[in-house]
Design an enzyme around this catalytic site. Structure first.
Site, mmCIF file in Angstrom:
data_model
loop_
_atom_site.group_PDB
_atom_site.id
_atom_site.type_symbol
_atom_site.label_atom_id
_atom_site.label_comp_id
_atom_site.label_asym_id
_atom_site.label_seq_id
_atom_site.Cartn_x
_atom_site.Cartn_y
_atom_site.Cartn_z
ATOM 1 N N TYR A 103 0.845 -1.191 0.000
ATOM 2 C CA TYR A 103 0.000 0.000 0.000
ATOM 3 C C TYR A 103 0.880 1.241 0.000
ATOM 4 O O TYR A 103 1.871 1.304 0.731
ATOM 5 C CB TYR A 103 -0.910 0.015 1.227
ATOM 6 C CG TYR A 103 -1.758 1.263 1.346
ATOM 7 C CD1 TYR A 103 -2.740 1.539 0.408
ATOM 8 C CD2 TYR A 103 -1.572 2.166 2.381
ATOM 9 C CE1 TYR A 103 -3.520 2.688 0.499
ATOM 10 C CE2 TYR A 103 -2.345 3.307 2.486
ATOM 11 C CZ TYR A 103 -3.310 3.566 1.544
ATOM 12 O OH TYR A 103 -4.081 4.697 1.630
ATOM 13 N N ASP B 90 -0.495 16.139 4.855
ATOM 14 C CA ASP B 90 -1.412 15.394 3.977
ATOM 15 C C ASP B 90 -2.689 16.201 3.758
ATOM 16 O O ASP B 90 -3.730 15.927 4.342
ATOM 17 C CB ASP B 90 -1.722 14.040 4.618
ATOM 18 C CG ASP B 90 -2.615 13.164 3.749
ATOM 19 O OD1 ASP B 90 -2.624 13.365 2.518
ATOM 20 O OD2 ASP B 90 -3.311 12.287 4.299
ATOM 21 N N ASP C 269 -3.039 5.372 -2.755
ATOM 22 C CA ASP C 269 -3.945 6.399 -2.260
ATOM 23 C C ASP C 269 -4.077 7.482 -3.331
ATOM 24 O O ASP C 269 -3.123 8.198 -3.621
ATOM 25 C CB ASP C 269 -3.354 6.972 -0.966
ATOM 26 C CG ASP C 269 -4.243 8.002 -0.301
ATOM 27 O OD1 ASP C 269 -5.227 8.438 -0.916
ATOM 28 O OD2 ASP C 269 -3.926 8.387 0.841
ATOM 29 N N ASP D 219 -6.226 10.015 -3.103
ATOM 30 C CA ASP D 219 -6.833 11.208 -2.503
ATOM 31 C C ASP D 219 -8.206 11.480 -3.133
ATOM 32 O O ASP D 219 -8.999 10.574 -3.307
ATOM 33 C CB ASP D 219 -5.903 12.408 -2.611
ATOM 34 C CG ASP D 219 -4.779 12.365 -1.581
ATOM 35 O OD1 ASP D 219 -4.891 11.610 -0.597
ATOM 36 O OD2 ASP D 219 -3.778 13.084 -1.757
ATOM 37 N N HIS E 255 -7.449 3.934 -4.538
ATOM 38 C CA HIS E 255 -8.684 4.321 -3.852
ATOM 39 C C HIS E 255 -8.880 5.830 -3.950
ATOM 40 O O HIS E 255 -7.942 6.621 -3.927
ATOM 41 C CB HIS E 255 -8.760 3.789 -2.421
ATOM 42 C CG HIS E 255 -7.834 4.415 -1.417
ATOM 43 N ND1 HIS E 255 -7.960 5.706 -0.965
ATOM 44 C CD2 HIS E 255 -6.794 3.879 -0.722
ATOM 45 C CE1 HIS E 255 -7.038 5.962 -0.064
ATOM 46 N NE2 HIS E 255 -6.310 4.877 0.096
ATOM 47 N N GLU F 113 -11.383 9.068 -2.614
ATOM 48 C CA GLU F 113 -12.188 9.408 -1.443
ATOM 49 C C GLU F 113 -13.189 10.516 -1.727
ATOM 50 O O GLU F 113 -13.014 11.305 -2.666
ATOM 51 C CB GLU F 113 -11.284 9.796 -0.272
ATOM 52 C CG GLU F 113 -10.505 11.060 -0.486
ATOM 53 C CD GLU F 113 -9.352 11.216 0.498
ATOM 54 O OE1 GLU F 113 -9.305 12.256 1.186
ATOM 55 O OE2 GLU F 113 -8.502 10.309 0.566
ATOM 56 N N CYS G 132 -6.454 13.819 6.648
ATOM 57 C CA CYS G 132 -6.355 12.432 7.092
ATOM 58 C C CYS G 132 -7.720 11.991 7.591
ATOM 59 O O CYS G 132 -8.429 12.746 8.270
ATOM 60 C CB CYS G 132 -5.317 12.314 8.202
ATOM 61 S SG CYS G 132 -5.369 10.758 9.101
ATOM 62 N N ARG H 76 -13.464 5.124 -1.330
ATOM 63 C CA ARG H 76 -13.396 5.379 0.109
ATOM 64 C C ARG H 76 -14.469 6.397 0.497
ATOM 65 O O ARG H 76 -14.647 7.403 -0.199
ATOM 66 C CB ARG H 76 -12.014 5.920 0.469
ATOM 67 C CG ARG H 76 -11.912 6.544 1.856
ATOM 68 C CD ARG H 76 -10.513 6.996 2.176
ATOM 69 N NE ARG H 76 -10.498 8.161 3.049
ATOM 70 C CZ ARG H 76 -9.401 8.732 3.527
ATOM 71 N NH1 ARG H 76 -8.208 8.237 3.213
ATOM 72 N NH2 ARG H 76 -9.482 9.806 4.291
ATOM 73 N N GLU I 173 -13.817 4.604 5.948
ATOM 74 C CA GLU I 173 -12.743 5.164 6.765
ATOM 75 C C GLU I 173 -13.231 5.573 8.157
ATOM 76 O O GLU I 173 -14.365 6.017 8.340
ATOM 77 C CB GLU I 173 -12.143 6.387 6.047
ATOM 78 C CG GLU I 173 -11.069 7.144 6.809
ATOM 79 C CD GLU I 173 -9.820 6.320 7.114
ATOM 80 O OE1 GLU I 173 -9.948 5.242 7.721
ATOM 81 O OE2 GLU I 173 -8.718 6.792 6.763
ATOM 82 N N ASN J 277 -8.629 -0.009 7.568
ATOM 83 C CA ASN J 277 -7.432 0.803 7.764
ATOM 84 C C ASN J 277 -6.952 0.653 9.205
ATOM 85 O O ASN J 277 -7.576 1.181 10.122
ATOM 86 C CB ASN J 277 -7.751 2.271 7.462
ATOM 87 C CG ASN J 277 -6.552 3.182 7.662
ATOM 88 O OD1 ASN J 277 -5.434 2.725 7.865
ATOM 89 N ND2 ASN J 277 -6.792 4.485 7.590
#
Length: 304
Positions: free
Chosen positions: A51, A65, A92, A94, A119, A121, A129, A162, A192, A215
């Site tokens: 990952y 982040d 990721d 985002d 993924h 989101e 985060c 996500r 999440e 996660n």
């Protein structure tokens, strides 16, 4: 063998290999790897998938982040990790770096760089985060449109959606969003920041037949569960997104403090990866053998 040897490379795309891993029994364990060295060490430990965390990428660059890096910067990380370990990599993505066309560009760029899955989101920028407060969500239909765009752009890349809705709009809203994203083309769902065993189990019951990702980040809202416990709760994948970076950063901070205190690193030598261990990990001998096996080019003399 070195990645330079073509006939030693995987015969199938990373996306196909990632999808095959999801189809086998058991839970797919995906430790975070924030660079090529970490990827090699995870592979040596026996993992067959990895990952790449946005938080780990940005932190390794000295940045928060908040969705401020670019597709090309992420591609640099994907290429080095995929090249080093040759394992299927979940990345990721985002918020997709923009709207539908930007998402499609991201998908094509990531897949061409060697990613096996991504993924996406449902936050809006500046994203956070998933275990922090103050998150803001995109409209569910807008997010579904992004998922549909990602699926249309992907050749073999696995699209994971996500949702951060559990901590913003509530559990039922998170389930509703997840179902909408599956209808739009998501192959798996990443709920999440669930914070109890009951929530994890209830979400799995609400999404029968859909692969779910858990996660297991440290210092977040999710209690510590093992991979086996997540599997028993109905989850198909588990990530430890920033663990490798946290360990490396802690060790580096201690090293610099010792050098500053002692004027040298001699007190830390017993905690270092040795030269022999480093060369073994990166396969130096294999590269040297490959180099020695290549016939030296002989330039013909000029014609008279």
């Amino acid at each position: 063998m070195p990645y330079l040897v073509a006939d030693e490379l995987p015969g199938e795309s990373a996306g196909k290999r990632f999808r095959a891993a999801l189809a086998r029994p058991g839970i797919y364990q995906l430790p975070g790897a924030h660079n090529g060295q970490a990827a090699l060490q995870a592979k040596a430990a026996g993992f067959d998938g990895l990952y790449l965390s946005g938080a780990a990428m940005t932190a390794s660059m000295g940045l928060p982040d908040l969705g401020i890096i670019t597709v090309d910067e992420v591609v640099f990380f994907i290429r080095q990790i995929a090249r080093a370990a040759g394992l299927p990599l979940l990345v990721d993505g985002d918020t997709g770096y923009g709207e539908a066309l930007n998402v499609m560009h991201m998908v094509r760029s990531f897949e061409e760089a060697g990613a096996g899955a991504v993924h996406l989101e449902d936050q809006i920028l500046p994203k956070k985060c998933g275990h922090l407060n103050g998150k803001k969500l995109a409209d569910a239909q807008d997010m579904a449109a992004k998922v549909a765009a990602a699926r249309r752009a992907a050749r073999d890349l696995v699209i994971v959606a996500r949702t951060d809705a559990a901590g913003v709009e509530g559990f039922e809203a998170a389930v509703a969003r997840a179902k909408l994203y599956v209808e739009a083309g998501a192959a798996a769902i990443f709920p999440e920041a669930l914070n109890t065993r009951d929530m994890f189990e209830a979400f799995a019951r609400a999404m029968p037949g859909v692969p779910l990702l858990a996660n297991m980040t440290e210092f977040g809202k999710t209690p510590f569960f093992t991979a086996a416990e997540f599997a028993a709760m109905g989850y198909k994948m588990v990530i430890w997104p920033v663990s490798s970076l946290r360990i490396a950063n802690k060790a580096q901070a201690e090293l610099y403090a010792v050098i500053r205190r002692d004027g040298g690193a001699h007190a830390m030598v017993d905690r270092m990866q040795t030269r022999a261990e480093l060369y073994e990990t990166i396969g130096l001998a294999d590269y040297e053998a490959l180099d020695a096996s290549i016939v030296r080019t002989i330039v013909p003399p000029p014609l008279s």
